[in-house]
Design a protein around this motif. Structure first.
Motif, PDB file in Angstrom:
ATOM      1  N   LEU A   1      39.017  47.231 -17.264  1.00 27.67           N
ATOM      2  CA  LEU A   1      39.590  46.068 -17.926  1.00 27.67           C
ATOM      3  C   LEU A   1      41.034  46.394 -18.283  1.00 27.67           C
ATOM      4  O   LEU A   1      41.299  47.394 -18.953  1.00 27.67           O
ATOM      5  CB  LEU A   1      38.782  45.752 -19.193  1.00 27.67           C
ATOM      6  N   LYS A   2      41.969  45.564 -17.839  1.00 25.42           N
ATOM      7  CA  LYS A   2      43.382  45.761 -18.163  1.00 25.42           C
ATOM      8  C   LYS A   2      43.667  45.115 -19.513  1.00 25.42           C
ATOM      9  O   LYS A   2      43.363  43.953 -19.731  1.00 25.42           O
ATOM     10  CB  LYS A   2      44.273  45.146 -17.087  1.00 25.42           C
ATOM     11  N   VAL A   3      44.254  45.886 -20.412  1.00 22.36           N
ATOM     12  CA  VAL A   3      44.600  45.413 -21.744  1.00 22.36           C
ATOM     13  C   VAL A   3      46.123  45.457 -21.861  1.00 22.36           C
ATOM     14  O   VAL A   3      46.737  46.470 -21.536  1.00 22.36           O
ATOM     15  CB  VAL A   3      43.952  46.303 -22.826  1.00 22.36           C
ATOM     16  N   SER A   4      46.719  44.364 -22.303  1.00 23.46           N
ATOM     17  CA  SER A   4      48.174  44.302 -22.440  1.00 23.46           C
ATOM     18  C   SER A   4      48.555  43.882 -23.844  1.00 23.46           C
ATOM     19  O   SER A   4      47.987  42.959 -24.410  1.00 23.46           O
ATOM     20  CB  SER A   4      48.770  43.306 -21.442  1.00 23.46           C
ATOM     21  N   SER A   5      49.537  44.585 -24.381  1.00 29.73           N
ATOM     22  CA  SER A   5      50.104  44.278 -25.680  1.00 29.73           C
ATOM     23  C   SER A   5      51.566  43.934 -25.457  1.00 29.73           C
ATOM     24  O   SER A   5      52.385  44.814 -25.199  1.00 29.73           O
ATOM     25  CB  SER A   5      49.965  45.490 -26.607  1.00 29.73           C
ATOM     26  N   GLY A   6      51.884  42.669 -25.501  1.00 29.72           N
ATOM     27  CA  GLY A   6      53.242  42.248 -25.189  1.00 29.72           C
ATOM     28  C   GLY A   6      53.488  42.317 -23.690  1.00 29.72           C
ATOM     29  O   GLY A   6      52.556  42.349 -22.892  1.00 29.72           O
ATOM     30  N   LYS A   7      54.759  42.382 -23.317  1.00 30.14           N
ATOM     31  CA  LYS A   7      55.118  42.386 -21.899  1.00 30.14           C
ATOM     32  C   LYS A   7      55.159  43.772 -21.286  1.00 30.14           C
ATOM     33  O   LYS A   7      55.067  43.914 -20.072  1.00 30.14           O
ATOM     34  CB  LYS A   7      56.490  41.737 -21.711  1.00 30.14           C
ATOM     35  N   LYS A   8      55.309  44.805 -22.114  1.00 33.84           N
ATOM     36  CA  LYS A   8      55.587  46.125 -21.550  1.00 33.84           C
ATOM     37  C   LYS A   8      54.532  47.185 -21.821  1.00 33.84           C
ATOM     38  O   LYS A   8      54.630  48.279 -21.303  1.00 33.84           O
ATOM     39  CB  LYS A   8      56.933  46.624 -22.076  1.00 33.84           C
ATOM     40  N   LYS A   9      53.549  46.884 -22.629  1.00 35.11           N
ATOM     41  CA  LYS A   9      52.558  47.891 -23.000  1.00 35.11           C
ATOM     42  C   LYS A   9      51.218  47.520 -22.383  1.00 35.11           C
ATOM     43  O   LYS A   9      50.631  46.494 -22.728  1.00 35.11           O
ATOM     44  CB  LYS A   9      52.441  47.935 -24.524  1.00 35.11           C
ATOM     45  N   HIS A  10      50.749  48.350 -21.438  1.00 34.74           N
ATOM     46  CA  HIS A  10      49.521  48.077 -20.716  1.00 34.74           C
ATOM     47  C   HIS A  10      48.629  49.306 -20.748  1.00 34.74           C
ATOM     48  O   HIS A  10      49.103  50.428 -20.789  1.00 34.74           O
ATOM     49  CB  HIS A  10      49.821  47.699 -19.263  1.00 34.74           C
ATOM     50  N   GLY A  11      47.328  49.079 -20.675  1.00 35.05           N
ATOM     51  CA  GLY A  11      46.366  50.170 -20.621  1.00 35.05           C
ATOM     52  C   GLY A  11      45.089  49.702 -19.958  1.00 35.05           C
ATOM     53  O   GLY A  11      44.911  48.520 -19.665  1.00 35.05           O
ATOM     54  N   LEU A  12      44.203  50.657 -19.715  1.00 31.27           N
ATOM     55  CA  LEU A  12      42.931  50.363 -19.070  1.00 31.27           C
ATOM     56  C   LEU A  12      41.781  50.812 -19.947  1.00 31.27           C
ATOM     57  O   LEU A  12      41.856  51.870 -20.580  1.00 31.27           O
ATOM     58  CB  LEU A  12      42.811  51.092 -17.738  1.00 31.27           C
ATOM     59  N   VAL A  13      40.741  50.021 -19.941  1.00 31.20           N
ATOM     60  CA  VAL A  13      39.476  50.424 -20.544  1.00 31.20           C
ATOM     61  C   VAL A  13      38.502  50.522 -19.384  1.00 31.20           C
ATOM     62  O   VAL A  13      38.298  49.550 -18.654  1.00 31.20           O
ATOM     63  CB  VAL A  13      38.977  49.381 -21.577  1.00 31.20           C
ATOM     64  N   LYS A  14      37.964  51.710 -19.183  1.00 28.39           N
ATOM     65  CA  LYS A  14      37.042  51.937 -18.072  1.00 28.39           C
ATOM     66  C   LYS A  14      35.612  51.965 -18.583  1.00 28.39           C
ATOM     67  O   LYS A  14      35.326  52.505 -19.641  1.00 28.39           O
ATOM     68  CB  LYS A  14      37.366  53.237 -17.347  1.00 28.39           C
ATOM     69  N   LEU A  15      34.736  51.407 -17.791  1.00 23.54           N
ATOM     70  CA  LEU A  15      33.316  51.359 -18.126  1.00 23.54           C
ATOM     71  C   LEU A  15      32.657  52.647 -17.655  1.00 23.54           C
ATOM     72  O   LEU A  15      32.723  52.993 -16.478  1.00 23.54           O
ATOM     73  CB  LEU A  15      32.690  50.145 -17.433  1.00 23.54           C
ATOM     74  N   SER A  16      32.085  53.376 -18.589  1.00 20.56           N
ATOM     75  CA  SER A  16      31.397  54.619 -18.219  1.00 20.56           C
ATOM     76  C   SER A  16      29.901  54.399 -18.318  1.00 20.56           C
ATOM     77  O   SER A  16      29.431  53.460 -18.942  1.00 20.56           O
ATOM     78  CB  SER A  16      31.829  55.774 -19.146  1.00 20.56           C
ATOM     79  N   GLN A  17      29.158  55.276 -17.684  1.00 22.54           N
ATOM     80  CA  GLN A  17      27.690  55.146 -17.687  1.00 22.54           C
ATOM     81  C   GLN A  17      27.157  55.695 -18.925  1.00 22.54           C
ATOM     82  O   GLN A  17      26.714  55.593 -19.810  1.00 22.54           O
ATOM     83  CB  GLN A  17      27.085  55.902 -16.508  1.00 22.54           C
TER      84      GLN A  17
END
Length: 118
Positions: free
Chosen positions: A102-118
């Motif tokens: 899941l791509k998470v964005s805070s504003g225009k320049k700050k992005h991160g990923l949340v990965k689904l683990s088992q």
């Protein structure tokens, strides 16, 4: 200061990230190199118990407090997979994850990923 050896990688990531109007498209759409973004993992058990959008932003250290995340959402700066978050009480489930992330964005320049683990 930034070491000279890191500048090429930083420039490449920035160029990829801000292609196509700032978001780089969605997860897997050919925009940013998702391997260079800040990443956290959540388990299916956490998602089954319910994890709020506010908690996701805190896990990625995109804010220092829950109220800061709420202000970000109210201002229209919070996004999940390039879709604006309008409800601070939103509970994220496994259906929001495309290809296990899941791509998470805070504003225009700050992005991160949340990965689904088992």
């Amino acid at each position: 200061l930034i070491a000279a050896g890191c500048l090429a990688a930083i420039r490449q990531t920035a160029a990829q990230l801000f292609t196509n109007g700032g978001g780089g498209g969605g997860v897997g759409s050919g925009g940013a190199d998702m391997g260079t973004l800040p990443t956290v993992a959540v388990s299916r058990a956490e998602l089954d118990g319910g994890i709020t959008v506010v908690e996701l932003f805190l896990k990625l250290n995109f804010a220092k407090s829950k109220s800061e995340v709420r202000r970000l959402i109210a201002a229209g700066g919070a996004r999940l997979n390039d879709e604006k978050v309008i409800d601070e009480a939103l509970v994220v489930g496994s259906g929001a994850f495309a290809d296990g992330q899941l791509k998470v964005s805070s504003g225009k320049k700050k992005h991160g990923l949340v990965k689904l683990s088992q």
